[in-house]
Design a protein around this motif. Sequence first.
Motif, mmCIF file in Angstrom:
data_model
loop_
_atom_site.group_PDB
_atom_site.id
_atom_site.type_symbol
_atom_site.label_atom_id
_atom_site.label_comp_id
_atom_site.label_asym_id
_atom_site.label_seq_id
_atom_site.Cartn_x
_atom_site.Cartn_y
_atom_site.Cartn_z
ATOM 1 N N GLY A 179 0.816 -1.210 0.000
ATOM 2 C CA GLY A 179 0.000 0.000 0.000
ATOM 3 C C GLY A 179 0.850 1.259 0.000
ATOM 4 N N THR A 202 -5.525 -0.694 -1.631
ATOM 5 C CA THR A 202 -4.923 -1.583 -0.626
ATOM 6 C C THR A 202 -5.991 -2.440 0.052
ATOM 7 O OG1 THR A 202 -3.237 0.116 -0.232
ATOM 8 C CG2 THR A 202 -3.367 -1.677 1.366
ATOM 9 N N ALA A 348 -4.458 -1.049 5.656
ATOM 10 C CA ALA A 348 -4.740 -0.194 4.500
ATOM 11 C C ALA A 348 -4.643 1.289 4.845
ATOM 12 C CB ALA A 348 -6.133 -0.506 3.942
#
Length: 433
Positions: A179, A202, A348
């Motif tokens: 990510g 992500t 994320a």
Amino acid sequence: MEKVFKLQENGTTFRREIIAGLTTFLTMAYILAVNPGMLGLIGDGMTPAAVFTATAIASAIATIFMAFAANLPVALAPGMGLNAFFTFTVVFGMGYSWQLALTAVFLEGILFIILSLFNVREAIIKAIPVNLKKAVAVGIGLFIALIGLSNAGIVVGGEGTVVALGDFSSGGPLLAFLGFIIIIVLHSLKIPGAILIGILITTIIGFPMGVTNLPEGWSPFGMPAAPLLFQFDLSPGVIFSFKFFTVFFTFLFVDIFDTIGTLVGVTTQAKLIDNDGNIPRVKQALLADAVGTVAGAALGTSTVTSYIESSAGVAAGGRTGLTSLTTGILFLIALFLAPLFLLVPAAATAPALIMVGFLMMQPVTSINFEDPTEGIPAFLAIIMMPFAYSIAEGIVYGVIAYVILKVGTAKFKDITVVTWVLFFVFLARFFMH
């Protein structure tokens, strides 16, 4: 929108502000899971569902107030650290009821409103030297990066060492690393909303990796539970005790300086401060924080404060209260879409926080390290934030070092009256534990 938020004057657009508000929300939406989980441990009527409702509504009230009153891209929610103090120190450690803990938060919020109206908090912000203000922004950047690295499992507690590198072969750290690569590439290509796009991509990649999970029987919708309204304990024998005063003072102290540190850091990053380092409409910004604290206590949650994750929205282009308004509205929507918003895993949002850490490092180049009486306090403020895991402690050690060094080198003129007051208050605090 142009009239209310002055978008052109602040060099931004409607679309950019909406993306920034969504970015801020996604990076701080974890509080909707963490706060109910933490305060819900107390039990005795304080249920996670009730705390979730209180968290979402109090965050929305404070953030929307910030949008219209101060026109700043700063979002608010129950503070991390303050909720841990509420649960583990005041209730479990001191044996106080959660009703009494809420009373301390409520009274602290009332005092905040008074201090804000009489410009006391504003005077405190202005008293912090310019180099220290820049250091606060940098320190918060390192602090945010550490939170991101920790949330992702990239940095963990070590065996025989304070910290260590996490296991990159496992899902969370590996997903966060991917990510981060996505975000820095998008950012380098100057793609608008790079951080938000990175979070979304992500999250999707997290499904096949087993990090983003759909719970069994999952539905994106749900009706909110009733909050714990006005659950206060105003017994005179308790609230006039010294023990209660220490609880009240700790809430007061941490909230003031977390808020000041956050406002300085976020507005510095957004280039909204003037040449003297002053924050625009700071009185209204502080008032929003105070109103949020009172509303939060009345609804049944711990102290509401300005969030360092607002920096993610600023990094995405947020410059006005429209960013905050968007975030506030999303908190209200989250009341009914909690399962959907909580689907975004920590792995994320962590890359976004690490990226923000990089963006907040920029003021370090303009700190005057040539003068030790300016550079050493700045250095202490920077390192104490991540290492003590507290924005407030960074400010404390920075101010104490500043006064000691100025006195030691006979530069008395550099110390303002309010800085002297802060110095003695900070020293006194060491003896009040």
